[in-house]
Design a protein around this motif. Structure first.
Motif, PDB file in Angstrom:
ATOM      1  N   ARG A   1       0.864  -1.185   0.000  1.00  0.00           N
ATOM      2  CA  ARG A   1       0.000   0.000   0.000  1.00  0.00           C
ATOM      3  C   ARG A   1       0.903   1.238   0.000  1.00  0.00           C
ATOM      4  NH1 ARG A   1      -3.474   1.447   5.234  1.00  0.00           N
ATOM      5  NH2 ARG A   1      -4.530  -0.487   4.701  1.00  0.00           N
ATOM      6  N   GLN A   2       0.641   2.145  -0.922  1.00  0.00           N
ATOM      7  CA  GLN A   2       1.361   3.416  -0.919  1.00  0.00           C
ATOM      8  C   GLN A   2       0.544   4.392  -0.081  1.00  0.00           C
ATOM      9  OE1 GLN A   2       2.792   4.784  -4.657  1.00  0.00           O
ATOM     10  NE2 GLN A   2       3.040   6.888  -3.959  1.00  0.00           N
ATOM     11  N   MET A   3       1.180   4.956   0.959  1.00  0.00           N
ATOM     12  CA  MET A   3       0.409   5.757   1.914  1.00  0.00           C
ATOM     13  C   MET A   3       0.019   7.121   1.359  1.00  0.00           C
ATOM     14  SD  MET A   3       0.110   3.549   4.125  1.00  0.00           S
ATOM     15  CE  MET A   3      -0.882   4.504   5.266  1.00  0.00           C
ATOM     16  N   VAL A   4       0.889   7.713   0.531  1.00  0.00           N
ATOM     17  CA  VAL A   4       0.626   9.061   0.004  1.00  0.00           C
ATOM     18  C   VAL A   4       0.902   9.044  -1.491  1.00  0.00           C
ATOM     19  CG1 VAL A   4       1.318  11.498   0.134  1.00  0.00           C
ATOM     20  CG2 VAL A   4       1.356  10.084   2.203  1.00  0.00           C
ATOM     21  N   GLY A   5      -0.023   9.536  -2.278  1.00  0.00           N
ATOM     22  CA  GLY A   5       0.211   9.544  -3.729  1.00  0.00           C
ATOM     23  C   GLY A   5      -0.360  10.800  -4.359  1.00  0.00           C
ATOM     24  N   VAL A   6      -0.155  10.984  -5.649  1.00  0.00           N
ATOM     25  CA  VAL A   6      -0.761  12.141  -6.310  1.00  0.00           C
ATOM     26  C   VAL A   6      -2.264  11.910  -6.479  1.00  0.00           C
ATOM     27  CG1 VAL A   6       1.371  12.781  -7.494  1.00  0.00           C
ATOM     28  CG2 VAL A   6      -0.293  11.365  -8.677  1.00  0.00           C
ATOM     29  N   GLU A   7      -2.678  10.637  -6.411  1.00  0.00           N
ATOM     30  CA  GLU A   7      -4.087  10.286  -6.268  1.00  0.00           C
ATOM     31  C   GLU A   7      -4.151   9.274  -5.121  1.00  0.00           C
ATOM     32  OE1 GLU A   7      -5.882   8.852  -9.862  1.00  0.00           O
ATOM     33  OE2 GLU A   7      -5.651  10.781 -10.883  1.00  0.00           O
ATOM     34  N   SER A   8      -5.324   9.119  -4.506  1.00  0.00           N
ATOM     35  CA  SER A   8      -5.449   8.175  -3.400  1.00  0.00           C
ATOM     36  C   SER A   8      -5.124   6.765  -3.907  1.00  0.00           C
ATOM     37  CB  SER A   8      -6.876   8.225  -2.845  1.00  0.00           C
ATOM     38  OG  SER A   8      -6.942   7.483  -1.658  1.00  0.00           O
ATOM     39  N   ARG A   9      -4.429   5.989  -3.103  1.00  0.00           N
ATOM     40  CA  ARG A   9      -3.980   4.654  -3.522  1.00  0.00           C
ATOM     41  C   ARG A   9      -4.757   3.572  -2.767  1.00  0.00           C
ATOM     42  NH1 ARG A   9      -3.037   3.831  -7.230  1.00  0.00           N
ATOM     43  NH2 ARG A   9      -1.443   2.243  -7.108  1.00  0.00           N
ATOM     44  N   PRO A  10      -4.880   2.374  -3.367  1.00  0.00           N
ATOM     45  CA  PRO A  10      -5.699   1.326  -2.760  1.00  0.00           C
ATOM     46  C   PRO A  10      -5.208   0.835  -1.395  1.00  0.00           C
ATOM     47  CG  PRO A  10      -5.264   0.834  -5.057  1.00  0.00           C
ATOM     48  CD  PRO A  10      -4.381   1.993  -4.692  1.00  0.00           C
ATOM     49  N   VAL A  11      -6.141   0.234  -0.672  1.00  0.00           N
ATOM     50  CA  VAL A  11      -5.876  -0.352   0.640  1.00  0.00           C
ATOM     51  C   VAL A  11      -4.741  -1.372   0.545  1.00  0.00           C
ATOM     52  CG1 VAL A  11      -6.910  -1.859   2.388  1.00  0.00           C
ATOM     53  CG2 VAL A  11      -8.247  -0.017   1.368  1.00  0.00           C
ATOM     54  N   ARG A  12      -4.831  -2.239  -0.448  1.00  0.00           N
ATOM     55  CA  ARG A  12      -3.772  -3.215  -0.717  1.00  0.00           C
ATOM     56  C   ARG A  12      -3.779  -3.534  -2.197  1.00  0.00           C
ATOM     57  NH1 ARG A  12      -2.928  -8.118   3.617  1.00  0.00           N
ATOM     58  NH2 ARG A  12      -3.138  -6.871   5.500  1.00  0.00           N
ATOM     59  N   GLU A  13      -2.613  -3.916  -2.721  1.00  0.00           N
ATOM     60  CA  GLU A  13      -2.530  -4.414  -4.101  1.00  0.00           C
ATOM     61  C   GLU A  13      -1.602  -5.627  -4.133  1.00  0.00           C
ATOM     62  OE1 GLU A  13      -2.479  -0.922  -7.208  1.00  0.00           O
ATOM     63  OE2 GLU A  13      -1.540  -0.258  -5.348  1.00  0.00           O
ATOM     64  N   LEU A  14      -2.046  -6.669  -4.815  1.00  0.00           N
ATOM     65  CA  LEU A  14      -1.231  -7.886  -4.938  1.00  0.00           C
ATOM     66  C   LEU A  14      -0.031  -7.596  -5.834  1.00  0.00           C
ATOM     67  CD1 LEU A  14      -1.118 -11.038  -4.406  1.00  0.00           C
ATOM     68  CD2 LEU A  14      -2.163 -11.273  -6.661  1.00  0.00           C
ATOM     69  N   ARG A  15       1.149  -7.980  -5.369  1.00  0.00           N
ATOM     70  CA  ARG A  15       2.372  -7.694  -6.130  1.00  0.00           C
ATOM     71  C   ARG A  15       3.112  -8.940  -6.577  1.00  0.00           C
ATOM     72  NH1 ARG A  15       1.351  -2.807  -7.828  1.00  0.00           N
ATOM     73  NH2 ARG A  15       1.267  -1.233  -6.196  1.00  0.00           N
ATOM     74  N   ALA A  16       2.926 -10.036  -5.862  1.00  0.00           N
ATOM     75  CA  ALA A  16       3.641 -11.279  -6.195  1.00  0.00           C
ATOM     76  C   ALA A  16       3.001 -12.395  -5.381  1.00  0.00           C
ATOM     77  CB  ALA A  16       5.120 -11.162  -5.824  1.00  0.00           C
ATOM     78  N   TRP A  17       3.224 -13.620  -5.811  1.00  0.00           N
ATOM     79  CA  TRP A  17       2.822 -14.756  -4.977  1.00  0.00           C
ATOM     80  C   TRP A  17       3.715 -15.936  -5.304  1.00  0.00           C
ATOM     81  CZ3 TRP A  17       0.114 -14.068  -9.594  1.00  0.00           C
ATOM     82  CH2 TRP A  17      -0.043 -15.190 -10.404  1.00  0.00           C
ATOM     83  N   ARG A  18       3.759 -16.882  -4.405  1.00  0.00           N
ATOM     84  CA  ARG A  18       4.455 -18.141  -4.675  1.00  0.00           C
ATOM     85  C   ARG A  18       3.695 -19.271  -4.001  1.00  0.00           C
ATOM     86  NH1 ARG A  18      10.152 -18.560  -3.506  1.00  0.00           N
ATOM     87  NH2 ARG A  18      10.192 -16.745  -4.863  1.00  0.00           N
ATOM     88  N   LYS A  19       3.527 -20.364  -4.721  1.00  0.00           N
ATOM     89  CA  LYS A  19       2.906 -21.549  -4.120  1.00  0.00           C
ATOM     90  C   LYS A  19       4.017 -22.396  -3.522  1.00  0.00           C
ATOM     91  CE  LYS A  19      -0.869 -23.147  -5.651  1.00  0.00           C
ATOM     92  NZ  LYS A  19      -2.017 -23.732  -6.352  1.00  0.00           N
TER      93      LYS A  19
END
Ligand code: NOJ
Length: 726
Positions: A655-673
């Motif tokens: 989550r990016q706390m401060v942006g030029v526009e409001s940013r999402p609560v969370r965003e998926l960036r990677a995963w591994r099984k």
């Protein structure tokens, strides 16, 4: 912006380029206006209903009107699987009898299999497994030619946040990163040239079709350019990068302009920004839907043809509009020949990339050697088992104990439509398809009594009590018929129908443990099951080996590892519901005056994005976030704390706390099984390029900066918060 060179993309699929670009230009130079326009036309392979048949030189009976149009060079592609003999016969006419020899493409919707069906795409996405998606694509590549096609209108990579929209079943859920990976892997599998004739993929529906207002199919889409570029566009970008040869523009308007005639979308974004070099094919009569009493984009069909072609629509599926209008428009000087040539060139290049001049025919001997339905059934079964998501499992009621007597109740256990789901027209493989077949094959001691319907009537409580009385555990089917999701299947309410809630109560009253087996094509609101059932297993529409796959999971032969790719709401009123929402200025958690919550129910999902249980448990420790050399590294020790082996899907969010526009609560960036033996710990490291954290603010790509949070965890709501700065 990156430019995708089609030749390079295709080379990665092993494409054989049969003729040179110069030869394509020479061909275009030789074509009459009618022949050029013919390439921009798609017609039904079946021809006019009840039209006469005509035999070709080898005795194959073809719809006479279609055969004649092919002979005249009046059609570029056909829609509808026409069988191998007809495909090859049409192709012989195109290659031997037409004045200019241009091979045909024949397409249809083979979106999760053909003779053998893997689970619906929404289910496939829950496996979080690129190899599985690729394998499914290869299955499509092998089986599509068997039906007389060399093109499939898949993958659909529309993001969807609202399960009222029935087509949520056809796509990869609500996350652009996951959806893009899935779409790209499917494209590569479909275009792997594994079959008896290479098959083209088609990314659809371009774009933002899944954002239909109120979940109503074909409805208006209004969204900010930032949301469009951050959420709805990325999966198309990944699909283009994977080499998708064709793209299907969507039916809907996007911020007021129908996609079929949207020049910004089809030219500036698709070709300019994404670098697409294949051809666009309208959706079914999509161009005609822009006529004056529908979308209302032109007073006449001629005017529409001008608009659509200028926007970048290369081929017209079934509306007949290009066929009827374009020749005259060119003669009247209202359409420049350069636009026609551009679209013809796009189409010929795709046909060339498929190697169709070199080999236009389906190789029947290769086909016969490849269609191994038993092997395909085994693959579909393994895939389907990996797509099941375990939502609840109190007291480890699952897996079923060996020797347990099971009462299987509820609708749909023997209903092949419910098991196969949407777009299942070509099924031929029925190996352990139904649930009774699957349970029998697994040696489970069971009885099957339906006792209640999906939606109608009342519960046969006596039959239900009698079935439960003779059993140790009840496996009860809930959900929706497989035909109740897909195109045109929007609904007002995603709640469990009343009769199913009554059945649940009646089952509870028997005192026997209740395993709720969900079969459906969309997330449903199931608070009653979450509260009252002992276990809830989401099996979706699991495909042609679905019965076997479900039996594998119920008996513990396969430990469930699926994770949700869309949220399950508590109630329809929460929709649209998505984990990667923007924040608000007001807390959401408490129900009090002037806060961003509901007064009559919870705000959060019943089951969040990324969620899913296993027959074992996992624990996280030593979570850490570091940034160095342009890479964000998230790491953790992940331990299997239970008694059986299992696979944990380790997920990374930021989550990016401060942006030029409001940013999402969370965003998926990677995963591994991560497969883990009981007691085993693995140190899991997920590396994320910082560039991947950039975001669009309207048409500007802004690098991530400032204070950030991250989580390495098992779903989109849990985990220790890690702080770092960029
Ligand atoms: C309409 C659907 O929207 C599209 O997904 C499909 O490919 C075409 N029909 C052709 O069947």
């Amino acid at each position: 912006m990156r430019k995708i060179v089609m030749v390079a993309a295709l080379a990665s699929c092993g494409a054989a380029m049969a003729i040179t670009d110069a030869e394509i230009e020479a061909l275009i130079g030789k074509m009459t206006v009618e022949e050029k326009v013919g390439q921009l036309v798609q017609l039904a392979s079946a021809g006019k209903a009840d039209g006469p048949l005509s035999e070709d030189a080898t005795g194959v009976a073809l719809p006479a009107d279609v055969a004649e149009t092919v002979r005249k060079g009046g059609v570029g592609s056909l829609i509808g699987a026409c069988g191998v003999a007809n495909f090859n016969a049409f192709q012989r006419i195109a290659m031997n009898e037409a004045r200019v020899k241009i091979p045909l493409m024949v397409g249809h919707d083979m979106i999760h299999g053909v003779m053998t069906q893997a689970p619906i795409p929404l289910a496939l996405s829950c496996a979080w497994d690129e190899k599985l998606w690729y394998d499914c694509g290869r299955l499509i590549a092998v089986e599509t030619p068997a039906k007389g096609c060399n093109w499939t209108f898949a993958p659909m990579v529309d993001m969807c946040r609202d399960s009222r929209w029935g087509r949520i079943a056809e796509g990869p859920g609500q996350d652009p990163y996951l959806g893009g990976k899935m779409g790209a892997a499917l494209v590569k599998g479909i275009q792997s040239r594994a079959g008896a004739l290479p098959v083209a993929a088609c990314l659809k529906h371009f774009a933002a079709y899944g954002g239909a207002e109120a979940g109503r199919d074909y409805n208006t889409v209004e969204m900010s350019e930032s949301t469009f570029r951050n959420v709805y566009l990325p999966p198309f970008e990944d699909g283009v990068r994977a080499g998708a040869l064709t793209v299907m523009p969507a039916f809907n308007t996007l911020n007021g302009v129908p996609c079929s005639v949207n020049k910004w979308l089809l030219t500036d974004i698709l070709r300019g920004h994404l670098g697409f070099e294949g051809f666009t094919i309208s959706d079914w009569e999509g161009v005609k839907e822009c006529e004056f009493d529908r979308h209302g984009m032109a007073e006449t069909h001629a005017g529409l043809a001008v608009l659509a072609l200028a926007a970048g629509m290369d081929q017209d599926m079934m509306s007949g509009l290009y066929q009827r209008e374009l020749v005259q428009l060119i003669q009247d000087g209202k359409v420049p020949m350069s636009e026609i040539d551009r679209s013809v060139r796009n189409i010929l290049k795709v046909k060339n990339a498929l190697g169709l001049w070199e080999n236009p025919y389906i190789d029947e001997a290769k086909l016969a050697s490849q269609i191994d339905l038993a092997a395909h059934a085994r693959l579909a079964r393994a895939i389907a088992a990996k797509c099941c998501v375990l939502l609840k499992n109190d007291n480890s009621v699952l897996p079923l104990e060996k020797g347990a007597r099971v009462a299987l109740v509820g609708p749909g256990a023997e209903d092949c439509d419910s098991i196969s789901g949407t777009w299942s027209a070509y099924i031929e493989n029925r190996f352990e398809m139904t649930l009774p077949e699957g349970l029998r094959g697994a040696g489970v001691d069971f009885t099957y009594t339906p006792c209640y319907d999906w939606k109608k009537g009342s519960v046969d409580s006596d039959a239900l009590a009698a079935a439960a009385a003779k059993a140790d555990v009840v496996v009860a089917i809930f959900g929706q018929r497989g035909t109740e999701s897909g195109e045109g299947w929007s609904v007002l309410d995603v709640a469990l129908p009343k009769v199913q809630v009554e059945a649940l109560d009646a089952l509870k009253a028997t005192g026997k443990p209740v395993v709720a087996l969900l079969m459906n094509g969309r997330p449903l609101a199931i608070p009653e099951l979450a509260e009252k059932a002992d276990a809830v297993l989401e099996a979706w529409c699991p495909g042609t080996s679905g019965g076997g796959a479900i039996a594998d999971v119920l008996t513990g032969k396969v430990n469930p590892e699926g994770r949700l790719t869309t949220e399950f709401p508590v109630a329809t009123g929460q929709l649209p519901l998505y984990y990667n929402r923007l924040r608000t200025g007001r807390p959401t958690e408490v129900s009090a005056q002037y806060l961003s919550c509901y007064r009559d129910g919870p705000f959060r999902a019943l089951y969040p994005f990324g969620y899913g249980l296993s027959y074992t448990t996992f624990a996280y420790a030593n979570e850490k976030a570091t940034v160095a050399d342009g890479t964000l590294t998230l790491e953790a020790d992940v331990t299997n704390t239970g008694r059986v082996a299992g696979v944990e899907t380790v997920q990374a969010y930021t989550r990016q706390m401060v942006g030029v526009e409001s940013r999402p609560v969370r965003e998926l960036r990677a995963w591994r099984k991560v497969p883990l033996a009981p007691g085993e710990t693995q140190h899991v490291v997920l590396n994320i390029p910082v560039a991947q954290l950039s975001y669009w603010a309207k048409d500007r790509l802004v690098p991530a900066a400032g204070p950030m949070r991250a989580w390495i965890t098992s779903d989109s709501v849990s985990g220790k918060t890690l702080e770092f700065r960029l």
